[in-house]
Design a protein around this motif. Sequence first.
Motif, PDB file in Angstrom:
ATOM      1  N   ALA A  81     -25.944   5.915 -63.795  1.00 25.20           N
ATOM      2  CA  ALA A  81     -26.082   6.085 -62.331  1.00 25.20           C
ATOM      3  C   ALA A  81     -27.553   6.174 -61.949  1.00 25.20           C
ATOM      4  CB  ALA A  81     -25.336   7.331 -61.864  1.00 25.20           C
ATOM      5  N   GLU A  82     -28.344   6.791 -62.799  1.00 27.70           N
ATOM      6  CA  GLU A  82     -29.775   6.910 -62.508  1.00 27.70           C
ATOM      7  C   GLU A  82     -30.451   5.532 -62.519  1.00 27.70           C
ATOM      8  OE1 GLU A  82     -31.969  10.212 -64.292  1.00 27.70           O
ATOM      9  OE2 GLU A  82     -33.663   8.854 -64.612  1.00 27.70           O
ATOM     10  N   LEU A  83     -30.061   4.703 -63.498  1.00 32.52           N
ATOM     11  CA  LEU A  83     -30.617   3.340 -63.536  1.00 32.52           C
ATOM     12  C   LEU A  83     -30.260   2.584 -62.254  1.00 32.52           C
ATOM     13  CD1 LEU A  83     -29.771   2.419 -67.262  1.00 32.52           C
ATOM     14  CD2 LEU A  83     -32.067   2.776 -66.289  1.00 32.52           C
ATOM     15  N   LEU A  84     -28.997   2.736 -61.848  1.00 32.91           N
ATOM     16  CA  LEU A  84     -28.569   2.058 -60.612  1.00 32.91           C
ATOM     17  C   LEU A  84     -29.317   2.625 -59.413  1.00 32.91           C
ATOM     18  CD1 LEU A  84     -24.743   1.943 -61.387  1.00 32.91           C
ATOM     19  CD2 LEU A  84     -26.192  -0.062 -60.994  1.00 32.91           C
ATOM     20  N   ALA A  85     -29.488   3.944 -59.405  1.00 32.23           N
ATOM     21  CA  ALA A  85     -30.181   4.602 -58.282  1.00 32.23           C
ATOM     22  C   ALA A  85     -31.593   4.048 -58.161  1.00 32.23           C
ATOM     23  CB  ALA A  85     -30.212   6.115 -58.488  1.00 32.23           C
ATOM     24  N   LYS A  86     -32.258   3.907 -59.284  1.00 28.89           N
ATOM     25  CA  LYS A  86     -33.643   3.405 -59.235  1.00 28.89           C
ATOM     26  C   LYS A  86     -33.666   1.986 -58.700  1.00 28.89           C
ATOM     27  CE  LYS A  86     -35.913   6.588 -62.184  1.00 28.89           C
ATOM     28  NZ  LYS A  86     -35.879   7.102 -63.566  1.00 28.89           N
ATOM     29  N   ARG A  87     -32.703   1.183 -59.169  1.00 30.01           N
ATOM     30  CA  ARG A  87     -32.680  -0.197 -58.707  1.00 30.01           C
ATOM     31  C   ARG A  87     -32.409  -0.278 -57.203  1.00 30.01           C
ATOM     32  NH1 ARG A  87     -27.970  -3.749 -60.938  1.00 30.01           N
ATOM     33  NH2 ARG A  87     -27.022  -3.116 -58.954  1.00 30.01           N
ATOM     34  N   GLU A  88     -31.529   0.603 -56.728  1.00 31.12           N
ATOM     35  CA  GLU A  88     -31.086   0.520 -55.326  1.00 31.12           C
ATOM     36  C   GLU A  88     -31.933   1.379 -54.380  1.00 31.12           C
ATOM     37  OE1 GLU A  88     -28.503  -1.498 -54.329  1.00 31.12           O
ATOM     38  OE2 GLU A  88     -28.238  -2.190 -56.391  1.00 31.12           O
ATOM     39  N   GLY A  89     -32.872   2.090 -54.928  1.00 32.76           N
ATOM     40  CA  GLY A  89     -33.707   2.940 -54.074  1.00 32.76           C
ATOM     41  C   GLY A  89     -33.017   4.215 -53.612  1.00 32.76           C
ATOM     42  N   ALA A  90     -32.115   4.758 -54.442  1.00 35.50           N
ATOM     43  CA  ALA A  90     -31.454   6.023 -54.088  1.00 35.50           C
ATOM     44  C   ALA A  90     -32.189   7.182 -54.760  1.00 35.50           C
ATOM     45  CB  ALA A  90     -29.994   5.998 -54.536  1.00 35.50           C
ATOM     46  N   LEU A  91     -32.145   8.340 -54.107  1.00 37.20           N
ATOM     47  CA  LEU A  91     -32.945   9.466 -54.591  1.00 37.20           C
ATOM     48  C   LEU A  91     -32.110  10.637 -55.102  1.00 37.20           C
ATOM     49  CD1 LEU A  91     -35.813   9.587 -51.916  1.00 37.20           C
ATOM     50  CD2 LEU A  91     -35.873   8.660 -54.242  1.00 37.20           C
ATOM     51  N   ALA A  92     -30.800  10.468 -55.186  1.00 38.45           N
ATOM     52  CA  ALA A  92     -29.966  11.569 -55.672  1.00 38.45           C
ATOM     53  C   ALA A  92     -28.633  11.012 -56.160  1.00 38.45           C
ATOM     54  CB  ALA A  92     -29.720  12.587 -54.560  1.00 38.45           C
ATOM     55  N   ILE A  93     -27.919  11.853 -56.909  1.00 38.44           N
ATOM     56  CA  ILE A  93     -26.579  11.488 -57.378  1.00 38.44           C
ATOM     57  C   ILE A  93     -25.604  12.540 -56.851  1.00 38.44           C
ATOM     58  CG2 ILE A  93     -25.100  11.206 -59.414  1.00 38.44           C
ATOM     59  CD1 ILE A  93     -27.624  10.318 -60.961  1.00 38.44           C
ATOM     60  N   VAL A  94     -24.517  12.070 -56.266  1.00 36.66           N
ATOM     61  CA  VAL A  94     -23.511  12.976 -55.704  1.00 36.66           C
ATOM     62  C   VAL A  94     -22.274  12.958 -56.597  1.00 36.66           C
ATOM     63  CG1 VAL A  94     -22.011  13.433 -53.717  1.00 36.66           C
ATOM     64  CG2 VAL A  94     -24.289  12.469 -53.350  1.00 36.66           C
ATOM     65  N   THR A  95     -21.724  14.123 -56.895  1.00 34.90           N
ATOM     66  CA  THR A  95     -20.461  14.180 -57.648  1.00 34.90           C
ATOM     67  C   THR A  95     -19.451  15.063 -56.907  1.00 34.90           C
ATOM     68  OG1 THR A  95     -20.805  16.180 -58.931  1.00 34.90           O
ATOM     69  CG2 THR A  95     -21.808  14.167 -59.793  1.00 34.90           C
ATOM     70  N   GLY A  96     -18.213  14.998 -57.343  1.00 43.86           N
ATOM     71  CA  GLY A  96     -17.158  15.812 -56.736  1.00 43.86           C
ATOM     72  C   GLY A  96     -16.918  17.113 -57.484  1.00 43.86           C
ATOM     73  N   ASP A  97     -17.894  17.552 -58.252  1.00 46.37           N
ATOM     74  CA  ASP A  97     -17.707  18.795 -59.020  1.00 46.37           C
ATOM     75  C   ASP A  97     -17.450  19.989 -58.110  1.00 46.37           C
ATOM     76  OD1 ASP A  97     -18.208  17.578 -61.499  1.00 46.37           O
ATOM     77  OD2 ASP A  97     -20.384  17.811 -61.247  1.00 46.37           O
ATOM     78  N   SER A  98     -16.576  20.876 -58.591  1.00 46.94           N
ATOM     79  CA  SER A  98     -16.298  22.116 -57.871  1.00 46.94           C
ATOM     80  C   SER A  98     -16.275  23.218 -58.926  1.00 46.94           C
ATOM     81  CB  SER A  98     -14.945  21.979 -57.173  1.00 46.94           C
ATOM     82  OG  SER A  98     -14.605  23.164 -56.531  1.00 46.94           O
ATOM     83  N   LEU A  99     -17.061  24.213 -58.737  1.00 44.85           N
ATOM     84  CA  LEU A  99     -17.323  25.199 -59.792  1.00 44.85           C
ATOM     85  C   LEU A  99     -16.031  25.745 -60.425  1.00 44.85           C
ATOM     86  CD1 LEU A  99     -19.481  26.775 -61.323  1.00 44.85           C
ATOM     87  CD2 LEU A  99     -19.362  28.533 -59.557  1.00 44.85           C
ATOM     88  N   GLY A 100     -15.949  25.597 -61.727  1.00 44.31           N
ATOM     89  CA  GLY A 100     -14.847  26.205 -62.468  1.00 44.31           C
ATOM     90  C   GLY A 100     -13.558  25.415 -62.451  1.00 44.31           C
ATOM     91  N   GLN A 101     -13.533  24.275 -61.737  1.00 46.12           N
ATOM     92  CA  GLN A 101     -12.257  23.580 -61.573  1.00 46.12           C
ATOM     93  C   GLN A 101     -11.687  23.078 -62.904  1.00 46.12           C
ATOM     94  OE1 GLN A 101     -11.425  19.639 -59.583  1.00 46.12           O
ATOM     95  NE2 GLN A 101     -11.386  20.953 -57.795  1.00 46.12           N
ATOM     96  N   VAL A 102     -12.527  22.487 -63.726  1.00 42.67           N
ATOM     97  CA  VAL A 102     -12.103  22.044 -65.065  1.00 42.67           C
ATOM     98  C   VAL A 102     -13.241  22.346 -66.044  1.00 42.67           C
ATOM     99  CG1 VAL A 102     -10.522  20.196 -64.348  1.00 42.67           C
ATOM    100  CG2 VAL A 102     -12.942  19.696 -64.569  1.00 42.67           C
ATOM    101  N   ALA A 103     -12.978  22.071 -67.326  1.00 41.84           N
ATOM    102  CA  ALA A 103     -13.933  22.448 -68.372  1.00 41.84           C
ATOM    103  C   ALA A 103     -15.326  21.879 -68.140  1.00 41.84           C
ATOM    104  CB  ALA A 103     -13.411  21.988 -69.736  1.00 41.84           C
ATOM    105  N   SER A 104     -15.387  20.655 -67.578  1.00 37.91           N
ATOM    106  CA  SER A 104     -16.702  20.041 -67.392  1.00 37.91           C
ATOM    107  C   SER A 104     -17.417  20.590 -66.158  1.00 37.91           C
ATOM    108  CB  SER A 104     -16.568  18.528 -67.276  1.00 37.91           C
ATOM    109  OG  SER A 104     -15.765  18.205 -66.167  1.00 37.91           O
ATOM    110  N   GLN A 105     -16.764  21.481 -65.462  1.00 40.63           N
ATOM    111  CA  GLN A 105     -17.366  22.006 -64.238  1.00 40.63           C
ATOM    112  C   GLN A 105     -17.633  23.507 -64.305  1.00 40.63           C
ATOM    113  OE1 GLN A 105     -15.042  20.344 -60.944  1.00 40.63           O
ATOM    114  NE2 GLN A 105     -14.926  18.419 -62.043  1.00 40.63           N
ATOM    115  N   THR A 106     -17.668  24.030 -65.533  1.00 42.44           N
ATOM    116  CA  THR A 106     -18.141  25.410 -65.683  1.00 42.44           C
ATOM    117  C   THR A 106     -19.655  25.378 -65.552  1.00 42.44           C
ATOM    118  OG1 THR A 106     -18.459  25.151 -68.051  1.00 42.44           O
ATOM    119  CG2 THR A 106     -16.290  25.958 -67.326  1.00 42.44           C
ATOM    120  N   LEU A 107     -20.240  26.531 -65.346  1.00 39.33           N
ATOM    121  CA  LEU A 107     -21.697  26.566 -65.196  1.00 39.33           C
ATOM    122  C   LEU A 107     -22.406  26.058 -66.456  1.00 39.33           C
ATOM    123  CD1 LEU A 107     -23.379  27.203 -62.803  1.00 39.33           C
ATOM    124  CD2 LEU A 107     -23.426  29.612 -63.487  1.00 39.33           C
TER     125      LEU A 107
END
Length: 409
Positions: free
Chosen positions: A273-299
């Motif tokens: 996503a970062e490579l794509l962001a650089k190519r497209e001129g984007a300055l951030a990445i947005v995700t749908g993470d919500s704290l604690g919702q699943v294992a990959s979303q713990t702190l």
Amino acid sequence: MKYDMLLLRYGEITLKGKNRGRFENAVISHIRSVLKDFPKAKIRKEYGRLYVELNGEEVEPLIASLQKIFGLTSISPVVVSSTELDSILEASSAFIGQMDMEEEVTFKVHARRVWKAFPHSSHEMNHLVGAPLLKKYPLLKVSMKDPELTLNVEIREQGTYIFCQTIPAVGGFPRGSNGKAMLLLSGGIDSPVAGWSSMRRGLEVECVHFYSYPFTSRLAKEKVIELAKVLSGYAGEIKIHLVPFTEVQTSFTGIGQDNLIITLMRRSMLRIAELLAKREGALAIVTGDSLGQVASQTLPSMNVIGRATELPLLRPLIMMDKNEIIRISKEIGTYETSILPYEDCCTLFVPKSPTTNPNLRVVENVEASIEKLPELIQDAFERTETLVLTKDYVIGEEEEAGGVNEDWF
Ligand code: ATP
Ligand code: MG
């Protein structure tokens, strides 16, 4: 009720200086694109306010479309009378006459003399307009404090605007007025809501979706395109980048680190996503993470995953409850699609016990041990295909136009 025009209000863009003009122009251009579906309607800017003249267009569907425009806070349908006492009284009476009242309604007139040359003051006008209405419509009961119905009478030189409704609009910042970000869009409930929330904050969003053919199906791809299409309804058009992720993903299997697999996949997603962001001129990445919702979303997980990119990671849903996220997804029209069954590349290889507390050093060592990983990431980036979607996009068009990723079929 027959109206002449709509009064549009905008809130947060009451900014000062240069930004104000820029933001106003962004709202106006968004309104213009919505008005393409309502060809008779005309937009007018006047003393820092926006109006849409209906010229016979139907008011309800137009309001429904304008309500979705980022930056607008509310809309009032207005009847216009000429600025003469008799006409104002007549128009006010007709306005009330068109409402069907079945029981008593508390009421007041709120007159505002904007054009100071008009012979009656605002205060006088409250009485001059109110008294005959009370006489004619016995169900109206005067109440100065918190009445159910306030008849606004705005007296301007070029016309007097009569309205009583203030219909909320979505608010936020105008489309694209705060820069661009890449949205990691899966087929779930959360990421489309995260995308919409970002767009509401004035971000231009480009979607990035990772698929793992043949482990994920063509239907899964169509589902994500459909979700991006719904989002395009809020932006006019939206880009979606479809990233072939199979090779990256399978490089993590069979190396005895099953509990880290989601962590590893997410980090690689961010790198691509970062490579794509650089190519497209984007300055951030947005995700749908919500704290604690699943294992990959713990702190600890988010900490280790987030270090894979230098770009700011925006997580609009981070502190939201699932119920709240579901409510928004229903409102914005993504829910019905999100709940269709599908396989996500991440759900395929979900280990029995994904770690909730990965160790950065260990993760980095595992990555370093997969020699070809940087190459696989670069290759996935290069093989990414991009579609530009509008709400009228017909799914499958890309195939007719020469085919996106033949390996879908
Ligand atoms: P969602 O409802 O958005 O899928 P989720 O609660 O199912 O979220 P995960 O599947 O753990 O959570 O994904 C967390 C975030 O990672 C997603 O919100 C999304 O931003 C991103 N993501 C997950 N899978 C993909 C994918 N295949 N392509 C792009 N982004 C993804
Ligand atoms: Mg998901």
